[in-house]
Design a protein around this motif. Structure first.
Motif, mmCIF file in Angstrom:
data_model
loop_
_atom_site.group_PDB
_atom_site.id
_atom_site.type_symbol
_atom_site.label_atom_id
_atom_site.label_comp_id
_atom_site.label_asym_id
_atom_site.label_seq_id
_atom_site.Cartn_x
_atom_site.Cartn_y
_atom_site.Cartn_z
ATOM 1 N N VAL A 189 0.870 -1.190 0.000
ATOM 2 C CA VAL A 189 0.000 0.000 0.000
ATOM 3 C C VAL A 189 0.902 1.234 0.000
ATOM 4 O O VAL A 189 1.513 1.569 1.015
ATOM 5 C CB VAL A 189 -0.936 0.014 1.223
ATOM 6 N N TYR A 190 0.995 1.891 -1.140
ATOM 7 C CA TYR A 190 1.871 3.066 -1.249
ATOM 8 C C TYR A 190 1.248 4.269 -0.553
ATOM 9 O O TYR A 190 0.042 4.502 -0.629
ATOM 10 C CB TYR A 190 2.123 3.413 -2.717
ATOM 11 N N THR A 191 2.088 5.033 0.110
ATOM 12 C CA THR A 191 1.681 6.326 0.650
ATOM 13 C C THR A 191 2.826 7.314 0.452
ATOM 14 O O THR A 191 4.000 6.952 0.648
ATOM 15 C CB THR A 191 1.322 6.248 2.146
ATOM 16 N N PRO A 192 2.526 8.552 0.069
ATOM 17 C CA PRO A 192 3.593 9.555 -0.030
ATOM 18 C C PRO A 192 4.075 10.019 1.337
ATOM 19 O O PRO A 192 5.116 10.668 1.441
ATOM 20 C CB PRO A 192 2.914 10.700 -0.793
ATOM 21 N N SER A 222 7.198 0.777 2.821
ATOM 22 C CA SER A 222 8.513 1.282 2.418
ATOM 23 C C SER A 222 8.583 1.521 0.911
ATOM 24 O O SER A 222 9.672 1.690 0.359
ATOM 25 C CB SER A 222 9.602 0.277 2.812
ATOM 26 N N LEU A 223 7.456 1.555 0.241
ATOM 27 C CA LEU A 223 7.445 1.713 -1.214
ATOM 28 C C LEU A 223 7.880 3.110 -1.626
ATOM 29 O O LEU A 223 7.533 4.099 -0.982
ATOM 30 C CB LEU A 223 6.040 1.471 -1.764
ATOM 31 N N TYR A 224 8.629 3.179 -2.726
ATOM 32 C CA TYR A 224 8.919 4.459 -3.364
ATOM 33 C C TYR A 224 8.105 4.536 -4.645
ATOM 34 O O TYR A 224 7.679 3.511 -5.204
ATOM 35 C CB TYR A 224 10.415 4.630 -3.632
ATOM 36 N N ALA A 225 7.851 5.759 -5.109
ATOM 37 C CA ALA A 225 6.877 5.982 -6.177
ATOM 38 C C ALA A 225 7.220 5.223 -7.452
ATOM 39 O O ALA A 225 6.335 4.718 -8.145
ATOM 40 C CB ALA A 225 6.750 7.471 -6.468
ATOM 41 N N SER A 226 8.507 5.118 -7.780
ATOM 42 C CA SER A 226 8.915 4.521 -9.056
ATOM 43 C C SER A 226 9.094 3.010 -9.001
ATOM 44 O O SER A 226 9.465 2.397 -9.999
ATOM 45 C CB SER A 226 10.237 5.150 -9.514
ATOM 46 N N LEU A 227 8.825 2.382 -7.853
ATOM 47 C CA LEU A 227 9.145 0.973 -7.687
ATOM 48 C C LEU A 227 8.416 0.085 -8.689
ATOM 49 O O LEU A 227 7.208 0.177 -8.868
ATOM 50 C CB LEU A 227 8.803 0.510 -6.269
ATOM 51 N N ARG A 228 9.197 -0.767 -9.346
ATOM 52 C CA ARG A 228 8.689 -1.877 -10.147
ATOM 53 C C ARG A 228 9.231 -3.166 -9.546
ATOM 54 O O ARG A 228 10.298 -3.185 -8.940
ATOM 55 C CB ARG A 228 9.138 -1.765 -11.610
ATOM 56 N N GLY A 273 4.569 -2.051 -11.839
ATOM 57 C CA GLY A 273 4.726 -1.152 -10.705
ATOM 58 C C GLY A 273 3.966 -1.656 -9.492
ATOM 59 O O GLY A 273 3.165 -2.595 -9.568
ATOM 60 N N HIS A 274 4.202 -0.989 -8.368
ATOM 61 C CA HIS A 274 3.649 -1.468 -7.105
ATOM 62 C C HIS A 274 2.118 -1.448 -7.070
ATOM 63 O O HIS A 274 1.495 -2.298 -6.430
ATOM 64 C CB HIS A 274 4.204 -0.665 -5.931
ATOM 65 N N ARG A 275 1.492 -0.520 -7.769
ATOM 66 C CA ARG A 275 0.033 -0.443 -7.740
ATOM 67 C C ARG A 275 -0.596 -1.706 -8.329
ATOM 68 O O ARG A 275 -1.632 -2.186 -7.850
ATOM 69 C CB ARG A 275 -0.449 0.793 -8.507
ATOM 70 N N GLU A 276 0.040 -2.268 -9.356
ATOM 71 C CA GLU A 276 -0.475 -3.480 -9.977
ATOM 72 C C GLU A 276 -0.420 -4.665 -9.009
ATOM 73 O O GLU A 276 -1.318 -5.522 -8.999
ATOM 74 C CB GLU A 276 0.311 -3.806 -11.251
ATOM 75 N N VAL A 288 10.359 9.906 -3.518
ATOM 76 C CA VAL A 288 10.615 10.490 -4.836
ATOM 77 C C VAL A 288 11.982 11.174 -4.821
ATOM 78 O O VAL A 288 12.496 11.540 -3.759
ATOM 79 C CB VAL A 288 9.517 11.507 -5.227
ATOM 80 N N PRO A 289 12.602 11.387 -5.994
ATOM 81 C CA PRO A 289 13.959 11.952 -6.030
ATOM 82 C C PRO A 289 14.038 13.470 -5.856
ATOM 83 O O PRO A 289 15.125 13.989 -5.592
ATOM 84 C CB PRO A 289 14.461 11.543 -7.420
ATOM 85 N N ASP A 290 12.948 14.180 -5.999
ATOM 86 C CA ASP A 290 12.994 15.650 -6.021
ATOM 87 C C ASP A 290 13.756 16.289 -4.856
ATOM 88 O O ASP A 290 14.515 17.249 -5.070
ATOM 89 C CB ASP A 290 11.576 16.226 -6.078
#
Length: 453
Positions: A47-50, A69-75, A105-108, A197-199
Protein backbone atom coordinates in the motif's frame (compact mmCIF):
# COMPACT_ATOMS: atom_id res chain seq x y z
CA UNK A 1 -9.72 -44.92 9.22
CA UNK A 2 -9.66 -41.13 8.86
CA UNK A 3 -8.41 -38.98 11.71
CA UNK A 4 -10.97 -36.40 12.93
CA UNK A 5 -9.64 -32.90 12.27
CA UNK A 6 -9.54 -30.15 14.87
CA UNK A 7 -11.05 -26.81 13.96
CA UNK A 8 -9.41 -23.97 15.83
CA UNK A 9 -10.04 -20.28 16.39
CA UNK A 10 -7.01 -18.49 14.91
CA UNK A 11 -5.86 -14.87 15.02
CA UNK A 12 -3.77 -13.66 12.10
CA UNK A 13 -1.74 -10.49 12.68
CA UNK A 14 -1.53 -8.44 9.48
CA UNK A 15 -3.47 -8.31 6.20
CA UNK A 16 -0.55 -8.09 3.82
CA UNK A 17 0.15 -10.85 1.31
CA UNK A 18 1.21 -13.26 4.07
CA UNK A 19 -1.85 -12.62 6.22
CA UNK A 20 -4.26 -12.90 3.30
CA UNK A 21 -2.98 -16.25 2.09
CA UNK A 22 -2.72 -17.52 5.68
CA UNK A 23 -6.38 -16.65 6.17
CA UNK A 24 -7.32 -18.49 2.99
CA UNK A 25 -5.41 -21.65 3.88
CA UNK A 26 -6.64 -21.67 7.49
CA UNK A 27 -10.27 -21.35 6.34
CA UNK A 28 -9.78 -24.08 3.75
CA UNK A 29 -8.65 -26.35 6.56
CA UNK A 30 -11.82 -25.53 8.51
CA UNK A 31 -10.48 -23.09 11.06
CA UNK A 32 -12.26 -19.95 12.23
CA UNK A 33 -10.13 -16.94 11.38
CA UNK A 34 -9.89 -13.28 12.36
CA UNK A 35 -7.30 -11.09 10.60
CA UNK A 36 -6.21 -7.96 12.45
CA UNK A 37 -5.00 -5.10 10.24
CA UNK A 38 -3.82 -1.79 11.68
CA UNK A 39 -4.52 0.16 8.48
CA UNK A 40 -7.79 0.87 6.71
CA UNK A 41 -7.07 -1.37 3.71
CA UNK A 42 -5.31 -4.67 2.93
CA UNK A 43 -1.98 -5.11 1.18
CA UNK A 44 0.59 -4.39 3.89
CA UNK A 45 3.83 -3.08 2.43
CA UNK A 46 2.23 -2.90 -1.04
CA UNK A 47 0.00 0.00 0.00
CA UNK A 48 1.87 3.07 -1.25
CA UNK A 49 1.68 6.33 0.65
CA UNK A 50 3.59 9.55 -0.03
CA UNK A 51 3.74 10.07 3.73
CA UNK A 52 6.99 9.47 5.58
CA UNK A 53 7.87 9.20 9.24
CA UNK A 54 8.88 12.27 11.29
CA UNK A 55 12.22 10.61 12.15
CA UNK A 56 13.88 10.04 8.74
CA UNK A 57 16.20 7.28 10.01
CA UNK A 58 13.65 5.58 12.24
CA UNK A 59 15.56 5.56 15.53
CA UNK A 60 12.89 7.27 17.65
CA UNK A 61 10.80 4.49 19.26
CA UNK A 62 7.93 6.92 19.87
CA UNK A 63 7.65 8.01 16.23
CA UNK A 64 4.44 7.59 14.27
CA UNK A 65 5.17 4.50 12.17
CA UNK A 66 4.40 4.36 8.46
CA UNK A 67 4.19 0.68 7.52
CA UNK A 68 5.01 0.86 3.82
CA UNK A 69 8.51 1.28 2.42
CA UNK A 70 7.45 1.71 -1.21
CA UNK A 71 8.92 4.46 -3.36
CA UNK A 72 6.88 5.98 -6.18
CA UNK A 73 8.91 4.52 -9.06
CA UNK A 74 9.14 0.97 -7.69
CA UNK A 75 8.69 -1.88 -10.15
CA UNK A 76 8.96 -5.51 -9.18
CA UNK A 77 12.36 -7.13 -9.63
CA UNK A 78 10.70 -10.45 -10.44
CA UNK A 79 8.38 -11.21 -13.36
CA UNK A 80 4.71 -11.45 -12.52
CA UNK A 81 4.51 -15.12 -13.55
CA UNK A 82 6.96 -16.05 -10.79
CA UNK A 83 5.39 -13.82 -8.16
CA UNK A 84 1.81 -15.10 -8.02
CA UNK A 85 0.10 -17.59 -5.77
CA UNK A 86 -0.16 -21.02 -7.35
CA UNK A 87 -3.88 -21.20 -8.16
CA UNK A 88 -4.41 -17.48 -8.61
CA UNK A 89 -1.93 -16.53 -11.36
CA UNK A 90 -0.62 -12.97 -11.57
CA UNK A 91 -1.46 -12.37 -15.22
CA UNK A 92 -1.94 -9.21 -17.28
CA UNK A 93 -5.65 -8.36 -17.26
CA UNK A 94 -6.02 -6.32 -20.44
CA UNK A 95 -7.85 -3.59 -18.56
CA UNK A 96 -6.94 -0.03 -19.51
CA UNK A 97 -6.56 1.04 -15.87
CA UNK A 98 -4.06 -1.73 -15.05
CA UNK A 99 -0.30 -2.08 -15.59
CA UNK A 100 0.38 -4.57 -18.41
CA UNK A 101 4.16 -4.81 -17.92
CA UNK A 102 5.75 -8.12 -17.05
CA UNK A 103 7.64 -6.38 -14.21
CA UNK A 104 4.83 -4.09 -13.07
CA UNK A 105 4.73 -1.15 -10.70
CA UNK A 106 3.65 -1.47 -7.11
CA UNK A 107 0.03 -0.44 -7.74
CA UNK A 108 -0.48 -3.48 -9.98
CA UNK A 109 0.73 -5.79 -7.20
CA UNK A 110 -1.76 -4.23 -4.80
CA UNK A 111 -4.54 -4.69 -7.37
CA UNK A 112 -3.55 -8.35 -7.65
CA UNK A 113 -3.75 -8.80 -3.86
CA UNK A 114 -7.13 -7.06 -3.79
CA UNK A 115 -8.35 -9.45 -6.49
CA UNK A 116 -7.01 -12.42 -4.53
CA UNK A 117 -8.83 -11.26 -1.42
CA UNK A 118 -12.10 -10.81 -3.32
CA UNK A 119 -11.80 -14.13 -5.14
CA UNK A 120 -11.56 -16.09 -1.89
CA UNK A 121 -13.85 -13.94 0.28
CA UNK A 122 -11.11 -13.06 2.73
CA UNK A 123 -12.41 -9.52 3.35
CA UNK A 124 -15.21 -10.82 5.55
CA UNK A 125 -12.74 -11.94 8.24
CA UNK A 126 -10.50 -8.83 8.27
CA UNK A 127 -10.84 -6.26 11.06
CA UNK A 128 -9.43 -3.01 9.72
CA UNK A 129 -7.89 -0.21 11.79
CA UNK A 130 -7.42 -2.78 14.55
CA UNK A 131 -3.86 -2.60 15.85
CA UNK A 132 -2.70 -5.60 17.84
CA UNK A 133 -0.95 -4.28 20.93
CA UNK A 134 -0.42 -7.42 23.01
CA UNK A 135 -0.32 -11.16 22.35
CA UNK A 136 0.45 -13.43 25.29
CA UNK A 137 -0.01 -17.05 26.29
CA UNK A 138 -2.86 -17.43 28.78
CA UNK A 139 -4.59 -20.28 30.55
CA UNK A 140 -4.84 -23.79 29.10
CA UNK A 141 -2.48 -23.00 26.23
CA UNK A 142 -4.75 -20.32 24.77
CA UNK A 143 -3.60 -16.92 23.53
CA UNK A 144 -4.97 -13.60 24.72
CA UNK A 145 -4.95 -11.10 21.85
CA UNK A 146 -5.49 -7.45 22.73
CA UNK A 147 -6.03 -4.74 20.15
CA UNK A 148 -7.22 -1.18 19.89
CA UNK A 149 -9.11 0.68 17.23
CA UNK A 150 -6.95 3.35 15.62
CA UNK A 151 -8.21 6.83 16.31
CA UNK A 152 -10.25 5.63 19.31
CA UNK A 153 -7.74 6.45 22.04
CA UNK A 154 -5.93 3.89 24.18
CA UNK A 155 -8.95 1.73 24.98
CA UNK A 156 -8.16 -1.94 24.35
CA UNK A 157 -10.32 -4.95 23.58
CA UNK A 158 -9.30 -8.55 24.08
CA UNK A 159 -10.23 -12.00 22.88
CA UNK A 160 -8.95 -15.54 23.44
CA UNK A 161 -7.67 -17.64 20.51
CA UNK A 162 -6.42 -21.19 20.14
CA UNK A 163 -3.56 -20.07 17.90
CA UNK A 164 -1.85 -16.96 16.54
CA UNK A 165 -0.17 -16.60 13.15
CA UNK A 166 2.19 -13.61 12.97
CA UNK A 167 2.25 -11.98 9.51
CA UNK A 168 3.22 -8.40 10.35
CA UNK A 169 6.01 -8.09 7.77
CA UNK A 170 9.58 -6.96 8.27
CA UNK A 171 9.95 -3.73 6.29
CA UNK A 172 9.05 -1.07 8.84
CA UNK A 173 11.82 -1.09 11.47
CA UNK A 174 14.99 0.29 9.80
CA UNK A 175 18.53 -0.98 10.31
CA UNK A 176 21.10 1.81 10.28
CA UNK A 177 24.78 1.55 9.36
CA UNK A 178 27.24 2.30 12.16
CA UNK A 179 29.57 5.03 10.90
CA UNK A 180 32.56 6.39 12.85
CA UNK A 181 32.19 10.15 13.42
CA UNK A 182 28.51 10.30 12.47
CA UNK A 183 27.45 12.22 15.60
CA UNK A 184 29.52 15.23 14.52
CA UNK A 185 28.76 14.97 10.81
CA UNK A 186 26.61 17.99 9.79
CA UNK A 187 24.65 16.50 6.89
CA UNK A 188 21.24 14.85 6.74
CA UNK A 189 20.58 11.15 7.15
CA UNK A 190 17.60 9.17 5.88
CA UNK A 191 16.71 5.49 5.65
CA UNK A 192 15.25 4.15 2.42
CA UNK A 193 12.07 3.34 4.39
CA UNK A 194 11.35 7.07 4.10
CA UNK A 195 12.39 7.50 0.46
CA UNK A 196 9.54 8.23 -1.95
CA UNK A 197 10.62 10.49 -4.84
CA UNK A 198 13.96 11.95 -6.03
CA UNK A 199 12.99 15.65 -6.02
CA UNK A 200 14.34 16.47 -2.51
CA UNK A 201 17.81 15.32 -3.66
CA UNK A 202 18.08 17.75 -6.55
CA UNK A 203 21.61 19.19 -6.92
CA UNK A 204 22.74 17.36 -3.76
CA UNK A 205 25.72 15.09 -3.23
CA UNK A 206 24.27 11.85 -1.89
CA UNK A 207 26.13 8.91 -0.37
CA UNK A 208 23.93 5.82 -0.55
CA UNK A 209 24.84 2.80 1.56
CA UNK A 210 23.79 -0.62 0.27
CA UNK A 211 23.65 -2.90 -2.75
CA UNK A 212 20.23 -4.54 -2.50
CA UNK A 213 17.58 -4.32 -5.21
CA UNK A 214 16.06 -1.23 -3.62
CA UNK A 215 19.50 0.39 -3.30
CA UNK A 216 20.11 -0.13 -7.03
CA UNK A 217 16.70 1.31 -7.91
CA UNK A 218 16.94 4.32 -5.60
CA UNK A 219 20.50 5.22 -6.65
CA UNK A 220 19.37 5.36 -10.29
CA UNK A 221 16.24 7.29 -9.34
CA UNK A 222 18.20 9.93 -7.44
CA UNK A 223 20.95 10.17 -10.09
CA UNK A 224 18.41 11.75 -12.46
CA UNK A 225 18.36 14.92 -10.31
CA UNK A 226 21.32 14.82 -7.90
CA UNK A 227 24.69 16.44 -8.43
CA UNK A 228 26.42 13.16 -7.52
CA UNK A 229 25.43 9.79 -6.11
CA UNK A 230 28.15 7.78 -4.39
CA UNK A 231 27.22 4.17 -3.61
CA UNK A 232 29.01 2.57 -0.65
CA UNK A 233 28.69 -1.20 -1.00
CA UNK A 234 30.03 -3.89 1.33
CA UNK A 235 30.29 -6.22 -1.67
CA UNK A 236 32.75 -3.89 -3.46
CA UNK A 237 36.10 -4.84 -1.98
CA UNK A 238 38.76 -4.42 -4.68
CA UNK A 239 40.07 -1.15 -3.17
CA UNK A 240 39.05 1.04 -6.11
CA UNK A 241 36.08 3.17 -7.03
CA UNK A 242 34.57 3.65 -10.45
CA UNK A 243 31.90 5.48 -12.40
CA UNK A 244 28.95 3.26 -13.31
CA UNK A 245 27.92 3.00 -16.96
CA UNK A 246 24.92 4.92 -18.20
CA UNK A 247 25.34 7.83 -15.79
CA UNK A 248 27.71 10.77 -15.52
CA UNK A 249 27.24 11.21 -11.79
CA UNK A 250 26.95 7.70 -10.31
CA UNK A 251 29.97 6.10 -8.60
CA UNK A 252 30.57 2.77 -6.84
CA UNK A 253 32.82 2.72 -3.75
CA UNK A 254 33.78 0.39 -0.95
CA UNK A 255 32.18 0.99 2.46
CA UNK A 256 32.44 4.23 4.42
CA UNK A 257 35.49 4.37 6.66
CA UNK A 258 34.48 7.51 8.58
CA UNK A 259 32.82 10.91 8.30
CA UNK A 260 34.09 14.32 9.42
CA UNK A 261 32.75 17.53 10.97
CA UNK A 262 33.27 19.44 7.71
CA UNK A 263 30.83 17.12 5.90
CA UNK A 264 33.44 14.89 4.28
CA UNK A 265 32.73 11.18 3.82
CA UNK A 266 35.84 8.99 3.58
CA UNK A 267 35.64 5.56 1.93
CA UNK A 268 37.85 2.53 2.54
CA UNK A 269 39.06 2.79 -1.07
CA UNK A 270 40.77 6.10 -0.17
CA UNK A 271 38.31 8.40 -1.91
CA UNK A 272 36.64 11.26 -0.07
CA UNK A 273 33.70 13.48 -0.93
CA UNK A 274 31.87 16.29 0.83
CA UNK A 275 28.28 15.07 0.96
CA UNK A 276 24.93 16.61 1.82
CA UNK A 277 22.99 13.42 2.55
CA UNK A 278 23.68 9.86 3.65
CA UNK A 279 20.91 7.50 2.54
CA UNK A 280 20.83 4.16 4.36
CA UNK A 281 19.56 1.34 2.12
CA UNK A 282 20.64 -1.06 4.83
CA UNK A 283 17.64 -3.26 5.42
CA UNK A 284 15.32 -3.81 8.33
CA UNK A 285 14.99 -5.41 11.75
CA UNK A 286 12.45 -8.03 12.69
CA UNK A 287 10.15 -6.38 15.19
CA UNK A 288 7.29 -7.84 17.22
CA UNK A 289 6.54 -5.24 19.90
CA UNK A 290 3.16 -6.81 20.65
CA UNK A 291 4.39 -10.38 21.25
CA UNK A 292 5.06 -11.63 24.78
CA UNK A 293 6.56 -15.13 25.01
CA UNK A 294 8.45 -14.81 28.32
CA UNK A 295 11.76 -15.03 26.47
CA UNK A 296 10.92 -18.20 24.54
CA UNK A 297 11.09 -16.37 21.20
CA UNK A 298 13.69 -13.64 20.86
CA UNK A 299 15.23 -11.44 18.16
CA UNK A 300 19.02 -11.60 18.47
CA UNK A 301 21.03 -9.76 15.82
CA UNK A 302 18.07 -10.18 13.46
CA UNK A 303 17.71 -13.89 14.13
CA UNK A 304 14.16 -14.72 15.20
CA UNK A 305 14.41 -17.86 17.22
CA UNK A 306 14.47 -20.55 18.01
CA UNK A 307 12.15 -21.41 15.11
CA UNK A 308 11.69 -24.78 13.43
CA UNK A 309 11.95 -24.20 9.67
CA UNK A 310 11.60 -20.41 10.23
CA UNK A 311 8.00 -20.92 11.35
CA UNK A 312 7.33 -22.77 14.63
CA UNK A 313 8.90 -22.06 18.06
CA UNK A 314 9.43 -25.62 19.33
CA UNK A 315 8.17 -24.89 22.84
CA UNK A 316 5.05 -23.04 21.61
CA UNK A 317 4.21 -25.00 18.46
CA UNK A 318 1.83 -25.25 16.82
CA UNK A 319 -0.23 -22.56 18.56
CA UNK A 320 2.27 -19.80 17.61
CA UNK A 321 3.72 -19.51 14.13
CA UNK A 322 5.28 -16.99 11.77
CA UNK A 323 4.72 -16.45 8.05
CA UNK A 324 7.14 -14.54 5.84
CA UNK A 325 10.37 -14.28 7.81
CA UNK A 326 12.78 -15.54 5.09
CA UNK A 327 14.22 -13.00 2.65
CA UNK A 328 15.91 -13.23 -0.72
CA UNK A 329 12.92 -15.32 -1.77
CA UNK A 330 9.92 -15.21 -4.08
CA UNK A 331 7.59 -14.15 -1.28
CA UNK A 332 4.00 -14.93 -2.24
CA UNK A 333 4.43 -18.62 -3.19
CA UNK A 334 6.52 -19.22 -0.07
CA UNK A 335 3.88 -17.57 2.13
CA UNK A 336 1.41 -19.97 0.55
CA UNK A 337 3.46 -23.09 1.37
CA UNK A 338 4.09 -21.92 4.93
CA UNK A 339 0.39 -21.19 5.42
CA UNK A 340 -0.68 -24.59 4.11
CA UNK A 341 1.65 -26.28 6.57
CA UNK A 342 0.50 -24.18 9.53
CA UNK A 343 -3.16 -24.82 8.71
CA UNK A 344 -2.62 -28.58 8.33
CA UNK A 345 -0.65 -28.86 11.56
CA UNK A 346 -3.29 -26.92 13.53
CA UNK A 347 -6.02 -29.22 12.26
CA UNK A 348 -4.06 -32.35 13.13
CA UNK A 349 -3.88 -33.54 9.53
CA UNK A 350 -0.09 -33.16 9.62
CA UNK A 351 2.10 -33.71 12.67
CA UNK A 352 5.21 -31.89 13.85
CA UNK A 353 8.17 -33.64 15.46
CA UNK A 354 8.42 -33.45 19.25
CA UNK A 355 9.65 -30.15 20.75
CA UNK A 356 12.96 -31.87 21.56
CA UNK A 357 13.40 -33.07 17.97
CA UNK A 358 12.47 -29.64 16.56
CA UNK A 359 14.97 -27.93 18.86
CA UNK A 360 17.66 -30.40 17.78
CA UNK A 361 16.91 -29.53 14.13
CA UNK A 362 17.12 -25.79 14.88
CA UNK A 363 20.44 -26.21 16.68
CA UNK A 364 21.84 -28.22 13.77
CA UNK A 365 20.74 -25.49 11.37
CA UNK A 366 22.40 -22.79 13.46
CA UNK A 367 25.59 -24.87 13.66
CA UNK A 368 25.65 -25.27 9.87
CA UNK A 369 25.35 -21.50 9.43
CA UNK A 370 28.19 -20.89 11.87
CA UNK A 371 30.39 -23.52 10.21
CA UNK A 372 29.88 -21.86 6.82
CA UNK A 373 30.80 -18.43 8.19
CA UNK A 374 27.29 -17.04 7.77
CA UNK A 375 26.65 -14.12 10.14
CA UNK A 376 23.74 -14.53 12.54
CA UNK A 377 21.88 -11.63 10.94
CA UNK A 378 21.59 -13.70 7.73
CA UNK A 379 19.79 -16.59 9.46
CA UNK A 380 16.62 -16.01 7.43
CA UNK A 381 18.34 -15.30 4.09
CA UNK A 382 17.59 -18.06 1.56
CA UNK A 383 18.36 -17.31 -2.09
CA UNK A 384 18.50 -20.48 -4.20
CA UNK A 385 17.83 -22.68 -1.15
CA UNK A 386 14.24 -21.36 -1.07
CA UNK A 387 12.95 -23.92 -3.58
CA UNK A 388 14.37 -26.87 -1.66
CA UNK A 389 12.73 -25.38 1.45
CA UNK A 390 9.38 -24.84 -0.29
CA UNK A 391 9.40 -28.35 -1.73
CA UNK A 392 10.18 -29.83 1.68
CA UNK A 393 7.12 -28.07 3.14
CA UNK A 394 5.03 -29.19 0.16
CA UNK A 395 5.98 -32.80 0.85
CA UNK A 396 4.99 -32.40 4.51
CA UNK A 397 1.59 -31.05 3.44
CA UNK A 398 1.05 -33.54 0.63
CA UNK A 399 0.75 -30.84 -2.01
CA UNK A 400 2.64 -30.40 -5.32
CA UNK A 401 6.18 -28.96 -5.22
CA UNK A 402 7.25 -25.74 -6.94
CA UNK A 403 6.78 -25.79 -10.69
CA UNK A 404 9.99 -26.35 -12.63
CA UNK A 405 9.31 -23.36 -14.87
CA UNK A 406 9.03 -21.11 -11.80
CA UNK A 407 12.42 -22.21 -10.51
CA UNK A 408 14.06 -21.77 -13.92
CA UNK A 409 12.39 -18.39 -14.50
CA UNK A 410 13.68 -17.11 -11.14
CA UNK A 411 17.20 -18.17 -12.06
CA UNK A 412 16.90 -16.78 -15.60
CA UNK A 413 15.84 -13.39 -14.22
CA UNK A 414 18.79 -13.31 -11.81
CA UNK A 415 21.13 -14.21 -14.67
CA UNK A 416 19.60 -11.60 -16.99
CA UNK A 417 20.00 -8.88 -14.36
CA UNK A 418 23.82 -9.10 -14.57
CA UNK A 419 24.38 -8.00 -18.20
CA UNK A 420 21.24 -5.78 -18.22
CA UNK A 421 21.11 -4.04 -14.83
CA UNK A 422 19.25 -1.05 -16.27
CA UNK A 423 16.95 -2.86 -18.70
CA UNK A 424 16.31 -6.42 -17.42
CA UNK A 425 12.72 -5.50 -16.56
CA UNK A 426 12.01 -4.76 -20.22
CA UNK A 427 14.38 -7.11 -22.07
CA UNK A 428 14.53 -10.88 -21.54
CA UNK A 429 15.15 -14.16 -23.34
CA UNK A 430 13.08 -16.69 -21.36
CA UNK A 431 10.09 -16.82 -23.72
CA UNK A 432 9.94 -20.63 -23.53
CA UNK A 433 9.45 -20.38 -19.76
CA UNK A 434 6.71 -17.78 -20.17
CA UNK A 435 4.96 -20.18 -22.54
CA UNK A 436 5.23 -23.00 -19.99
CA UNK A 437 3.87 -20.77 -17.25
CA UNK A 438 0.81 -19.73 -19.23
CA UNK A 439 0.15 -23.31 -20.25
CA UNK A 440 0.14 -24.16 -16.55
CA UNK A 441 -2.08 -21.17 -15.73
CA UNK A 442 -4.87 -22.39 -18.01
CA UNK A 443 -6.12 -24.85 -15.40
CA UNK A 444 -6.53 -22.04 -12.87
CA UNK A 445 -7.75 -19.24 -15.14
CA UNK A 446 -10.60 -21.43 -16.32
CA UNK A 447 -11.81 -21.69 -12.73
CA UNK A 448 -11.49 -17.99 -11.91
CA UNK A 449 -13.47 -15.47 -13.89
CA UNK A 450 -12.49 -12.66 -11.57
CA UNK A 451 -8.77 -12.98 -12.25
CA UNK A 452 -9.21 -10.74 -15.30
CA UNK A 453 -12.00 -8.54 -13.97
Amino acid sequence: MSIPLTHRKVAVVGAGAGGLVAARELRREGHTVVVFERDSKPGGTWVYTPQTEPDPIGLDPTRAIIHSSLYASLRTNLPREVMGFRNYPFVETGRIDRDPRRFPGHREVLEYLNGFMDEFGIGEVVRYESEVCHVALGDEGKWMVKWRKRGKGEEEAGEVYDAVVVCNGHYSEPRIAQIPGIDAWPGKQIHSHNYRVPDPYRDQVVVLIGSSASAVDISRDIATVAKEVRIAARSHTDGTFRKLPGFKNLYLHSMIKSVCEDGTVIFHDGAAVRADIILHCTGYKYHFPFLETNGIVTVDNNRVGPLYKHIFPPLLAPSLSFVGLPWKVVPFPQFEYQSKWIAAVLSGRVSLPSPKEMMKDVEAFYSSLEASGMPKRYTHSMGEYQFEYNDWIAAECGCPPSEEWRKQMYMATAKNRIPRPETYRDEWDDYHLISQAYQDFKQYLAKSKSVSS
